[in-house]
Design a protein around this motif. Structure first.
Motif, PDB file in Angstrom:
ATOM      1  N   GLY A  96       0.820  -1.203   0.000  1.00 38.19           N
ATOM      2  CA  GLY A  96       0.000   0.000   0.000  1.00 38.19           C
ATOM      3  C   GLY A  96       0.850   1.247   0.000  1.00 38.19           C
ATOM      4  O   GLY A  96       1.990   1.240  -0.457  1.00 38.19           O
ATOM      5  N   SER A  97       0.261   2.317   0.526  1.00 37.48           N
ATOM      6  CA  SER A  97       0.937   3.611   0.617  1.00 37.48           C
ATOM      7  C   SER A  97       0.689   4.217   1.988  1.00 37.48           C
ATOM      8  O   SER A  97      -0.314   3.912   2.631  1.00 37.48           O
ATOM      9  CB  SER A  97       0.398   4.578  -0.449  1.00 37.48           C
ATOM     10  N   GLY A 122      -2.035  -8.279   3.354  1.00 34.88           N
ATOM     11  CA  GLY A 122      -2.750  -7.425   2.400  1.00 34.88           C
ATOM     12  C   GLY A 122      -3.960  -7.987   1.828  1.00 34.88           C
ATOM     13  O   GLY A 122      -4.753  -8.708   1.871  1.00 34.88           O
TER      14      GLY A 122
END
Length: 122
Positions: A96-97, A122
Motif C-alpha cells: 500500500g501507501s 494485504g
C-alpha cells in the motif's frame, strides 16, 4: 542527506573497525522499531555517490539479521519512492501507501518483508 562530491573521510572510533567506519561514511545504519512479531524499518540511507556499490545490500542484510535476533517475523517499510525497487529486489512486497511524515500530502510506498512464513497482511 546532502549530496557530497566526495564521501566523508572518517577514522574508526573507539571499538570500531575500519570496515564499519567505511560503511557509515557511505550509508546510514537502520533503525528498527516495534515488538515481535512485527517490526518497522525506519531508516536505511545510502549516500547518492555510493548507490549501486553494495553498501545498501550490506546495510539491508545487517537490518534483517538484527530483526531476526529480535524475533521479528516481518518488517514494514515506508520507502522513499526512489528506493522501492531496491526493497523489492531484497524481497519486500508492496502492500500500500502511507503519508510522508515530512512532506505534507506526499504518499510513500509501504512494503512488507517476511522473515518467516506468516498470514498475508494485504
Amino acid at each position: 542527506m546532502p549530496n557530497r562530491a566526495d564521501p566523508p573521510t572518517r577514522r574508526p572510533g573507539r571499538g570500531e573497525s575500519d570496515r564499519s567506519a567505511d560503511r557509515r561514511a557511505r550509508g546510514r545504519l537502520h533503525t528498527l522499531a516495534g515488538q515481535a512479531p512485527e517490526g518497522e524499518l525506519a531508516c536505511l540511507f545510502v549516500e547518492p555517490d555510493h548507490i549501486g556499490t553494495g553498501v545498501g545490500r550490506r546495510l539491508w542484510q545487517h537490518a534483517v539479521d538484527t530483526a531476526r535476533t529480535l524475533d521479528f517475523q516481518r518488517l514494514i517499510i515506508g520507502s522513499d519512492p526512489f528506493a522501492e525497487d531496491f526493497y523489492r529486489k531484497m524481497g519486500a512486497v508492496r502492500i500500500g501507501s502511507v503519508l510522508s511524515g515530512s512532506i505534507p500530502g506526499r504518499l510513500l510506498p509501504q512494503l512488507v518483508y517476511r522473515l518467516s512464513p506468516g498470514p498475508d497482511l494485504g
